[in-house]
Write a protein that holds these residues in place. Structure first.
Motif, PDB file in Angstrom:
ATOM      1  N   TYR A  91      17.140  65.920  21.916  1.00 48.20           N
ATOM      2  CA  TYR A  91      17.426  67.300  21.551  1.00 48.20           C
ATOM      3  C   TYR A  91      17.612  68.144  22.801  1.00 48.20           C
ATOM      4  O   TYR A  91      16.963  67.910  23.810  1.00 48.20           O
ATOM      5  CB  TYR A  91      16.255  67.926  20.760  1.00 48.20           C
ATOM      6  N   ILE A  92      18.486  69.139  22.670  1.00 51.97           N
ATOM      7  CA  ILE A  92      18.503  70.212  23.653  1.00 51.97           C
ATOM      8  C   ILE A  92      18.388  71.517  22.877  1.00 51.97           C
ATOM      9  O   ILE A  92      18.963  71.679  21.802  1.00 51.97           O
ATOM     10  CB  ILE A  92      19.748  70.215  24.569  1.00 51.97           C
ATOM     11  N   LYS A  93      17.609  72.420  23.451  1.00 53.82           N
ATOM     12  CA  LYS A  93      17.445  73.745  22.862  1.00 53.82           C
ATOM     13  C   LYS A  93      18.189  74.736  23.740  1.00 53.82           C
ATOM     14  O   LYS A  93      17.817  74.947  24.881  1.00 53.82           O
ATOM     15  CB  LYS A  93      15.965  74.101  22.772  1.00 53.82           C
ATOM     16  N   LEU A  94      19.266  75.289  23.186  1.00 56.70           N
ATOM     17  CA  LEU A  94      20.060  76.262  23.933  1.00 56.70           C
ATOM     18  C   LEU A  94      19.209  77.491  24.231  1.00 56.70           C
ATOM     19  O   LEU A  94      18.602  78.061  23.339  1.00 56.70           O
ATOM     20  CB  LEU A  94      21.282  76.693  23.124  1.00 56.70           C
ATOM     21  N   ASP A  95      19.203  77.895  25.477  1.00 55.96           N
ATOM     22  CA  ASP A  95      18.441  79.066  25.881  1.00 55.96           C
ATOM     23  C   ASP A  95      18.958  80.316  25.178  1.00 55.96           C
ATOM     24  O   ASP A  95      20.161  80.465  24.961  1.00 55.96           O
ATOM     25  CB  ASP A  95      18.551  79.246  27.398  1.00 55.96           C
ATOM     26  N   MET A  96      18.043  81.208  24.839  1.00 59.19           N
ATOM     27  CA  MET A  96      18.428  82.410  24.101  1.00 59.19           C
ATOM     28  C   MET A  96      19.410  83.289  24.884  1.00 59.19           C
ATOM     29  O   MET A  96      20.212  84.000  24.281  1.00 59.19           O
ATOM     30  CB  MET A  96      17.207  83.217  23.678  1.00 59.19           C
ATOM     31  N   ASP A  97      19.401  83.218  26.198  1.00 62.28           N
ATOM     32  CA  ASP A  97      20.363  84.009  26.972  1.00 62.28           C
ATOM     33  C   ASP A  97      21.798  83.525  26.763  1.00 62.28           C
ATOM     34  O   ASP A  97      22.741  84.298  26.884  1.00 62.28           O
ATOM     35  CB  ASP A  97      20.021  83.981  28.464  1.00 62.28           C
ATOM     36  N   LEU A  98      21.968  82.245  26.437  1.00 64.05           N
ATOM     37  CA  LEU A  98      23.302  81.723  26.142  1.00 64.05           C
ATOM     38  C   LEU A  98      23.801  82.175  24.780  1.00 64.05           C
ATOM     39  O   LEU A  98      24.998  82.386  24.596  1.00 64.05           O
ATOM     40  CB  LEU A  98      23.292  80.189  26.159  1.00 64.05           C
ATOM     41  N   VAL A  99      22.910  82.297  23.816  1.00 64.53           N
ATOM     42  CA  VAL A  99      23.336  82.625  22.462  1.00 64.53           C
ATOM     43  C   VAL A  99      23.262  84.117  22.152  1.00 64.53           C
ATOM     44  O   VAL A  99      23.830  84.563  21.167  1.00 64.53           O
ATOM     45  CB  VAL A  99      22.558  81.824  21.400  1.00 64.53           C
ATOM     46  N   ARG A 100      22.594  84.884  23.005  1.00 66.18           N
ATOM     47  CA  ARG A 100      22.497  86.335  22.778  1.00 66.18           C
ATOM     48  C   ARG A 100      23.885  86.944  22.851  1.00 66.18           C
ATOM     49  O   ARG A 100      24.582  86.830  23.848  1.00 66.18           O
ATOM     50  CB  ARG A 100      21.600  86.989  23.831  1.00 66.18           C
ATOM     51  N   GLY A 101      24.316  87.559  21.755  1.00 68.26           N
ATOM     52  CA  GLY A 101      25.643  88.184  21.718  1.00 68.26           C
ATOM     53  C   GLY A 101      26.788  87.200  21.659  1.00 68.26           C
ATOM     54  O   GLY A 101      27.930  87.567  21.941  1.00 68.26           O
ATOM     55  N   LEU A 102      26.517  85.966  21.290  1.00 70.26           N
ATOM     56  CA  LEU A 102      27.545  84.926  21.224  1.00 70.26           C
ATOM     57  C   LEU A 102      28.730  85.355  20.359  1.00 70.26           C
ATOM     58  O   LEU A 102      29.872  85.010  20.645  1.00 70.26           O
ATOM     59  CB  LEU A 102      26.923  83.635  20.669  1.00 70.26           C
ATOM     60  N   ASP A 103      28.449  86.124  19.333  1.00 72.03           N
ATOM     61  CA  ASP A 103      29.502  86.540  18.412  1.00 72.03           C
ATOM     62  C   ASP A 103      30.470  87.551  19.024  1.00 72.03           C
ATOM     63  O   ASP A 103      31.569  87.741  18.507  1.00 72.03           O
ATOM     64  CB  ASP A 103      28.894  87.108  17.128  1.00 72.03           C
ATOM     65  N   THR A 104      30.101  88.159  20.142  1.00 80.41           N
ATOM     66  CA  THR A 104      30.970  89.161  20.772  1.00 80.41           C
ATOM     67  C   THR A 104      31.366  88.806  22.199  1.00 80.41           C
ATOM     68  O   THR A 104      32.050  89.588  22.850  1.00 80.41           O
ATOM     69  CB  THR A 104      30.276  90.544  20.776  1.00 80.41           C
ATOM     70  N   SER A 105      30.945  87.638  22.688  1.00 80.46           N
ATOM     71  CA  SER A 105      31.220  87.255  24.070  1.00 80.46           C
ATOM     72  C   SER A 105      31.997  85.943  24.127  1.00 80.46           C
ATOM     73  O   SER A 105      31.448  84.874  23.837  1.00 80.46           O
ATOM     74  CB  SER A 105      29.898  87.097  24.836  1.00 80.46           C
ATOM     75  N   MET A 106      33.263  86.027  24.516  1.00 76.21           N
ATOM     76  CA  MET A 106      34.083  84.822  24.619  1.00 76.21           C
ATOM     77  C   MET A 106      33.557  83.863  25.689  1.00 76.21           C
ATOM     78  O   MET A 106      33.517  82.651  25.440  1.00 76.21           O
ATOM     79  CB  MET A 106      35.551  85.180  24.883  1.00 76.21           C
ATOM     80  N   PRO A 107      33.136  84.329  26.872  1.00 78.82           N
ATOM     81  CA  PRO A 107      32.599  83.380  27.852  1.00 78.82           C
ATOM     82  C   PRO A 107      31.397  82.594  27.309  1.00 78.82           C
ATOM     83  O   PRO A 107      31.322  81.381  27.491  1.00 78.82           O
ATOM     84  CB  PRO A 107      32.194  84.264  29.036  1.00 78.82           C
ATOM     85  N   ARG A 108      30.471  83.271  26.636  1.00 81.22           N
ATOM     86  CA  ARG A 108      29.311  82.565  26.069  1.00 81.22           C
ATOM     87  C   ARG A 108      29.764  81.554  25.019  1.00 81.22           C
ATOM     88  O   ARG A 108      29.263  80.447  24.951  1.00 81.22           O
ATOM     89  CB  ARG A 108      28.330  83.564  25.454  1.00 81.22           C
ATOM     90  N   ARG A 109      30.700  81.974  24.191  1.00 81.49           N
ATOM     91  CA  ARG A 109      31.190  81.085  23.135  1.00 81.49           C
ATOM     92  C   ARG A 109      31.826  79.829  23.731  1.00 81.49           C
ATOM     93  O   ARG A 109      31.577  78.717  23.274  1.00 81.49           O
ATOM     94  CB  ARG A 109      32.182  81.828  22.247  1.00 81.49           C
ATOM     95  N   LEU A 110      32.629  79.992  24.759  1.00 81.97           N
ATOM     96  CA  LEU A 110      33.273  78.838  25.391  1.00 81.97           C
ATOM     97  C   LEU A 110      32.253  77.908  26.043  1.00 81.97           C
ATOM     98  O   LEU A 110      32.389  76.682  25.977  1.00 81.97           O
ATOM     99  CB  LEU A 110      34.308  79.306  26.413  1.00 81.97           C
ATOM    100  N   ILE A 111      31.242  78.479  26.669  1.00 79.54           N
ATOM    101  CA  ILE A 111      30.187  77.649  27.276  1.00 79.54           C
ATOM    102  C   ILE A 111      29.442  76.873  26.210  1.00 79.54           C
ATOM    103  O   ILE A 111      29.225  75.656  26.339  1.00 79.54           O
ATOM    104  CB  ILE A 111      29.224  78.528  28.105  1.00 79.54           C
ATOM    105  N   VAL A 112      29.067  77.545  25.132  1.00 76.75           N
ATOM    106  CA  VAL A 112      28.336  76.862  24.047  1.00 76.75           C
ATOM    107  C   VAL A 112      29.218  75.787  23.417  1.00 76.75           C
ATOM    108  O   VAL A 112      28.749  74.686  23.132  1.00 76.75           O
ATOM    109  CB  VAL A 112      27.814  77.873  23.006  1.00 76.75           C
ATOM    110  N   GLU A 113      30.502  76.064  23.215  1.00 79.69           N
ATOM    111  CA  GLU A 113      31.416  75.041  22.684  1.00 79.69           C
ATOM    112  C   GLU A 113      31.429  73.812  23.576  1.00 79.69           C
ATOM    113  O   GLU A 113      31.413  72.677  23.091  1.00 79.69           O
ATOM    114  CB  GLU A 113      32.831  75.594  22.554  1.00 79.69           C
TER     115      GLU A 113
END
Length: 119
Positions: free
Chosen positions: A27-49
């Motif tokens: 398992y990996i647990k994505l840090d909350m700083d990566l997912v905070r505002g994911l719905d409005t941040s394209m850079p975060r979304r691309l990193i998470v993808e």
């Protein structure tokens, strides 16, 4: 032996891609700083993808932590994240199991899903 390992706070500090090259984890647990505002941040979304593609290739289950809004939840679900934790579900409790408020789509317990995949 019936247990799994996890890398917590993935994407923060030393808990990053280098660890995946060195250690095999379940398992990996994505840090909350990566997912905070994911719905409005394209850079975060691309990193998470990208992290999700790598995790799927390595058969690693991803858990997103720190989910606080329906927007973050919906963005993660649209990317295929099945497991979440955060204030959206329930606030932590002291000496009591907090009452959980689930979003519309049910969230599968991690242990149950891992057992089903290995059967």
């Amino acid at each position: 032996m019936g247990f799994g390992t996890a890398i917590g706070d993935f994407g923060a500090g030393h808990a990053g891609l280098g660890l995946l090259a060195k250690f095999r984890t379940d398992y990996i647990k994505l840090d909350m700083d990566l997912v905070r505002g994911l719905d409005t941040s394209m850079p975060r979304r691309l990193i998470v993808e990208g992290v999700l593609r790598i995790a799927r290739s390595l058969d690693i289950t991803v858990i997103a932590e720190g989910i606080e809004t329906i927007g973050e939840y919906e963005a993660l679900r649209s990317l295929g994240v099945r497991y979440i934790q955060g204030y959206l579900l329930a606030r932590p409790g002291y000496k009591v199991l907090p009452e959980a408020t689930l979003p519309e789509q049910p969230v599968t317990p991690v242990v149950q899903d891992r057992q089903a995949r290995s059967a």
